[in-house]
Design an enzyme around this catalytic site. Sequence first.
Site, PDB file in Angstrom:
ATOM      1  N   SER A 124     -19.860 -60.760  -8.363  1.00  0.00           N
ATOM      2  CA  SER A 124     -21.220 -60.238  -8.368  1.00  0.00           C
ATOM      3  C   SER A 124     -22.069 -60.998  -9.370  1.00  0.00           C
ATOM      4  CB  SER A 124     -21.153 -58.762  -8.779  1.00  0.00           C
ATOM      5  OG  SER A 124     -22.424 -58.291  -9.120  1.00  0.00           O
ATOM      6  N   TYR A 148     -18.229 -51.520 -14.794  1.00  0.00           N
ATOM      7  CA  TYR A 148     -18.169 -52.169 -13.478  1.00  0.00           C
ATOM      8  C   TYR A 148     -18.270 -53.688 -13.641  1.00  0.00           C
ATOM      9  CZ  TYR A 148     -19.733 -54.144  -9.052  1.00  0.00           C
ATOM     10  OH  TYR A 148     -19.871 -54.952  -7.948  1.00  0.00           O
ATOM     11  N   LYS A 152     -15.432 -56.836 -13.001  1.00  0.00           N
ATOM     12  CA  LYS A 152     -15.599 -58.055 -12.185  1.00  0.00           C
ATOM     13  C   LYS A 152     -15.305 -59.292 -13.027  1.00  0.00           C
ATOM     14  CE  LYS A 152     -16.699 -56.344  -8.222  1.00  0.00           C
ATOM     15  NZ  LYS A 152     -15.800 -56.508  -7.088  1.00  0.00           N
TER      16      LYS A 152
HETATM   17  P1  NAD Z   1     -18.115 -50.416  -0.135  1.00  0.00           P
HETATM   18  O1  NAD Z   1     -17.816 -49.302  -1.076  1.00  0.00           O
HETATM   19  O2  NAD Z   1     -18.991 -50.156   1.027  1.00  0.00           O
HETATM   20  O3  NAD Z   1     -16.754 -51.046   0.401  1.00  0.00           O
HETATM   21  C1  NAD Z   1     -15.584 -51.087  -0.366  1.00  0.00           C
HETATM   22  C2  NAD Z   1     -14.423 -50.612   0.515  1.00  0.00           C
HETATM   23  O4  NAD Z   1     -13.225 -50.675  -0.259  1.00  0.00           O
HETATM   24  C3  NAD Z   1     -14.579 -49.185   1.008  1.00  0.00           C
HETATM   25  O5  NAD Z   1     -14.371 -49.137   2.410  1.00  0.00           O
HETATM   26  C4  NAD Z   1     -13.498 -48.409   0.255  1.00  0.00           C
HETATM   27  O6  NAD Z   1     -12.986 -47.333   1.015  1.00  0.00           O
HETATM   28  C5  NAD Z   1     -12.474 -49.498  -0.013  1.00  0.00           C
HETATM   29  N1  NAD Z   1     -11.632 -49.263  -1.193  1.00  0.00           N
HETATM   30  C6  NAD Z   1     -12.027 -48.911  -2.445  1.00  0.00           C
HETATM   31  N2  NAD Z   1     -10.957 -48.820  -3.254  1.00  0.00           N
HETATM   32  C7  NAD Z   1      -9.868 -49.126  -2.505  1.00  0.00           C
HETATM   33  C8  NAD Z   1      -8.481 -49.209  -2.771  1.00  0.00           C
HETATM   34  N3  NAD Z   1      -7.992 -48.937  -3.989  1.00  0.00           N
HETATM   35  N4  NAD Z   1      -7.633 -49.560  -1.772  1.00  0.00           N
HETATM   36  C9  NAD Z   1      -8.115 -49.820  -0.523  1.00  0.00           C
HETATM   37  N5  NAD Z   1      -9.420 -49.763  -0.222  1.00  0.00           N
HETATM   38  C10 NAD Z   1     -10.287 -49.415  -1.188  1.00  0.00           C
HETATM   39  O7  NAD Z   1     -18.711 -51.628  -1.026  1.00  0.00           O
HETATM   40  P2  NAD Z   1     -19.455 -52.957  -0.564  1.00  0.00           P
HETATM   41  O8  NAD Z   1     -20.893 -52.832  -0.894  1.00  0.00           O
HETATM   42  O9  NAD Z   1     -19.040 -53.333   0.795  1.00  0.00           O
HETATM   43  O10 NAD Z   1     -18.845 -53.980  -1.622  1.00  0.00           O
HETATM   44  C11 NAD Z   1     -17.680 -54.740  -1.349  1.00  0.00           C
HETATM   45  C12 NAD Z   1     -17.332 -55.558  -2.573  1.00  0.00           C
HETATM   46  O11 NAD Z   1     -18.434 -56.376  -2.953  1.00  0.00           O
HETATM   47  C13 NAD Z   1     -16.976 -54.712  -3.802  1.00  0.00           C
HETATM   48  O12 NAD Z   1     -15.907 -55.332  -4.473  1.00  0.00           O
HETATM   49  C14 NAD Z   1     -18.239 -54.785  -4.636  1.00  0.00           C
HETATM   50  O13 NAD Z   1     -17.969 -54.639  -6.008  1.00  0.00           O
HETATM   51  C15 NAD Z   1     -18.738 -56.189  -4.319  1.00  0.00           C
HETATM   52  N6  NAD Z   1     -20.196 -56.328  -4.528  1.00  0.00           N
HETATM   53  C16 NAD Z   1     -21.049 -55.480  -3.894  1.00  0.00           C
HETATM   54  C17 NAD Z   1     -22.426 -55.597  -4.114  1.00  0.00           C
HETATM   55  C18 NAD Z   1     -23.390 -54.642  -3.458  1.00  0.00           C
HETATM   56  O14 NAD Z   1     -24.532 -54.549  -3.915  1.00  0.00           O
HETATM   57  N7  NAD Z   1     -23.016 -53.945  -2.377  1.00  0.00           N
HETATM   58  C19 NAD Z   1     -22.921 -56.586  -4.973  1.00  0.00           C
HETATM   59  C20 NAD Z   1     -22.023 -57.449  -5.584  1.00  0.00           C
HETATM   60  C21 NAD Z   1     -20.651 -57.315  -5.353  1.00  0.00           C
HETATM   61  N1  UFG Z   2     -34.704 -49.596  -8.333  1.00  0.00           N
HETATM   62  C1  UFG Z   2     -35.709 -48.657  -8.366  1.00  0.00           C
HETATM   63  N2  UFG Z   2     -35.458 -47.417  -7.862  1.00  0.00           N
HETATM   64  C2  UFG Z   2     -34.256 -47.070  -7.314  1.00  0.00           C
HETATM   65  C3  UFG Z   2     -33.220 -48.042  -7.290  1.00  0.00           C
HETATM   66  C4  UFG Z   2     -33.482 -49.294  -7.819  1.00  0.00           C
HETATM   67  O1  UFG Z   2     -36.810 -48.925  -8.852  1.00  0.00           O
HETATM   68  O2  UFG Z   2     -34.087 -45.916  -6.889  1.00  0.00           O
HETATM   69  C5  UFG Z   2     -34.974 -50.959  -8.841  1.00  0.00           C
HETATM   70  C6  UFG Z   2     -34.105 -51.383 -10.006  1.00  0.00           C
HETATM   71  O3  UFG Z   2     -34.663 -50.989 -11.223  1.00  0.00           O
HETATM   72  C7  UFG Z   2     -34.071 -52.908  -9.825  1.00  0.00           C
HETATM   73  C8  UFG Z   2     -34.140 -53.083  -8.300  1.00  0.00           C
HETATM   74  O4  UFG Z   2     -34.687 -51.869  -7.797  1.00  0.00           O
HETATM   75  O5  UFG Z   2     -35.212 -53.484 -10.385  1.00  0.00           O
HETATM   76  C9  UFG Z   2     -32.792 -53.320  -7.647  1.00  0.00           C
HETATM   77  O6  UFG Z   2     -31.884 -52.299  -8.033  1.00  0.00           O
HETATM   78  P1  UFG Z   2     -30.486 -52.089  -7.316  1.00  0.00           P
HETATM   79  O7  UFG Z   2     -29.829 -50.909  -7.960  1.00  0.00           O
HETATM   80  O8  UFG Z   2     -30.656 -52.061  -5.846  1.00  0.00           O
HETATM   81  O9  UFG Z   2     -29.708 -53.439  -7.648  1.00  0.00           O
HETATM   82  P2  UFG Z   2     -29.282 -54.066  -9.047  1.00  0.00           P
HETATM   83  O10 UFG Z   2     -29.843 -55.456  -9.080  1.00  0.00           O
HETATM   84  O11 UFG Z   2     -29.577 -53.199 -10.167  1.00  0.00           O
HETATM   85  O12 UFG Z   2     -27.681 -54.141  -8.906  1.00  0.00           O
HETATM   86  C10 UFG Z   2     -27.033 -54.520  -7.690  1.00  0.00           C
HETATM   87  C11 UFG Z   2     -25.687 -53.819  -7.630  1.00  0.00           C
HETATM   88  C12 UFG Z   2     -24.799 -54.336  -8.722  1.00  0.00           C
HETATM   89  C13 UFG Z   2     -24.701 -55.821  -8.611  1.00  0.00           C
HETATM   90  C14 UFG Z   2     -26.065 -56.464  -8.654  1.00  0.00           C
HETATM   91  C15 UFG Z   2     -25.985 -57.945  -8.475  1.00  0.00           C
HETATM   92  O13 UFG Z   2     -25.827 -52.428  -7.776  1.00  0.00           O
HETATM   93  O14 UFG Z   2     -23.533 -53.790  -8.580  1.00  0.00           O
HETATM   94  O15 UFG Z   2     -26.882 -55.910  -7.626  1.00  0.00           O
HETATM   95  O16 UFG Z   2     -25.250 -58.240  -7.330  1.00  0.00           O
HETATM   96  F1  UFG Z   2     -23.969 -56.281  -9.636  1.00  0.00           F
END
Ligand code: NAD
Ligand code: UFG
Length: 338
Positions: A124, A148, A152
Site C-alpha cells: 500500500s 495497519y 504492511k
Molecule cells: P477485502 O477486505 O475486500 O479483501 C480481503 C479478503 O481477505 C476478504 O475476502 C477476507 O475475507 C479475506 N481474509 C482476511 N483475512 C483472511 C485470512 N486470515 N485468511 C483467509 N482470508 C482472509 O480487502 P481489499 O480492499 O480487497 O484489499 C485486498 C488487499 O489489498 C489487502 O491486503 C489490503 O491491505 C490491500 N490494500 C487495499 C487497499 C484499499 O484501499 N482497498 C489499499 C492498499 C492496499
Molecule cells: N475522507 C473524507 N470523508 C470520509 C472518508 C474519507 O473526507 O468519510 C477523505 C480523507 O480525509 C482523505 C480522502 O477522503 O483525504 C481519502 O480517504 P480514504 O479513507 O478513502 O483513503 P486514504 O488515502 O486515507 O487511505 C486509503 C486506505 C489505506 C491505504 C491508502 C493508500 O484506507 O489503507 O488508501 O493506499 F493505505
Amino acid sequence: MKVLVTGGMGYIGSHTCIQMLGAGITPVIFDNLYNSKQAVLQRIEKVTGHRLDFVKGDIRDKALLTKTLKTHAIDAVIHFAGLKAVGESVEKPLEYYDNNVNGTLVLVAAMQEAGVKSLVFSSSATVYGDPASVPITEDFPTSATNPYGRSKLMVEECLTDFHHANPDWSITLLRYFNPVGSHPSGELGEDPQGIPNNLMPFVSQVAVGRRDCLSVFGNDYPTPDGTGVRDYIHVVDLADGHIAALENVGAKMGLHIYNLGTGNGSSVLEMVKAFEAASGKQVPYQVVARRAGDIAECWADPSKAMQELGWKALRSLDDMTTDTWRWQSNNPQGYPDI
Ligand code: NAD
Ligand code: UFG
C-alpha cells in the site's frame, strides 16, 4: 498458469480473478470469508462464464495451504488476504499483526514446502507515511503511523529478508494507491461492512440514500481547495496491474517493487462533484475536523510499472464514478447473503 489468490473473494481480489480469467490464467481462491460473502463467487462465475475453484480457509492454516498448493499444482500466489481498516488496527493491533504479518509468514512457509517460488503481495501507499513531496517514486523513504501501515511495512521487510536468503524466488511488492470503482457489469463492487472508512463507498452510500450526509475531513490542507488529495485508481486497472506483474516478472528471480497508481491527484470535493455528475444524485456534505493521521496529498509516479511491466492505468475518473454508481444502484445493500 494456475495462481492461488488469497483473499480472492474480497474487493480487489474478486476483480483480479475476473481479469485473470480474461487473460487465460486460472485462479484458485483461498479465503476465510471474514470480510466477504459467498455470493461473490457466483457473480464472478456469472460475469466470466467460468467455474472457479474456491477453498474456504485461513492463511494461518499451513497444512491446508500446503495441501491446496500441491493438489492444485499452483505456479504462483497473489496474496490479498488481510485486514485493512486503519482505525480498527489502532484498537486491535494484535489481530492485525497476526493476520497480516504472521499470516504472510505462514503462507511463505507453505509455499516453500510446496515448492512454489513466485509471490505477488498487496502492499500500500501507506508505507510512504507522510511523503516529503509528490509524486512518489518507489525509492522514497518508508514509514508507518498506525498498526495497519506498520503491518504492511513489516511484511515488506520480512519478504525482503526472505528474498536475500532465497534469491531464486520472484517476489513482487505492489504498492496500491486508492482503489475505487467497480466491475463495469455492475455485478461486483466494494461492499464494506458497517460504516465505510473510505471516501468512495461513503459517497456512494449517501447517493443511494443509505446515509444522510458525507463528512469531509478538513478543508484547511495546503491543497488547491483545502481538502485531501489522493491518487484514485480504477479497481479493474489495478487488477490488470497484477496480471502485468505475473506475466513480466512473476517468473523472474528478484525482489520487484512497483507503485500502482494513475499519477493524478484528485481532491475530496472533486470526487464528490465527479460522483454527482455520474449518478445524477446530490451528495450533501459537511466539513468537519481533520481525521487523525490523514496526510494532505499523495499520488504516485507510476512510470516504473510502465517501463518494466508495460502497464498503466487507462480508466478515467468518470469511469470510476460511473461504474461505482452502477454497482451501488443495482445493489443498494451490497451482496446478498446466500
Ligand atoms: P477485502 O477486505 O475486500 O479483501 C480481503 C479478503 O481477505 C476478504 O475476502 C477476507 O475475507 C479475506 N481474509 C482476511 N483475512 C483472511 C485470512 N486470515 N485468511 C483467509 N482470508 C482472509 O480487502 P481489499 O480492499 O480487497 O484489499 C485486498 C488487499 O489489498 C489487502 O491486503 C489490503 O491491505 C490491500 N490494500 C487495499 C487497499 C484499499 O484501499 N482497498 C489499499 C492498499 C492496499
Ligand atoms: N475522507 C473524507 N470523508 C470520509 C472518508 C474519507 O473526507 O468519510 C477523505 C480523507 O480525509 C482523505 C480522502 O477522503 O483525504 C481519502 O480517504 P480514504 O479513507 O478513502 O483513503 P486514504 O488515502 O486515507 O487511505 C486509503 C486506505 C489505506 C491505504 C491508502 C493508500 O484506507 O489503507 O488508501 O493506499 F493505505
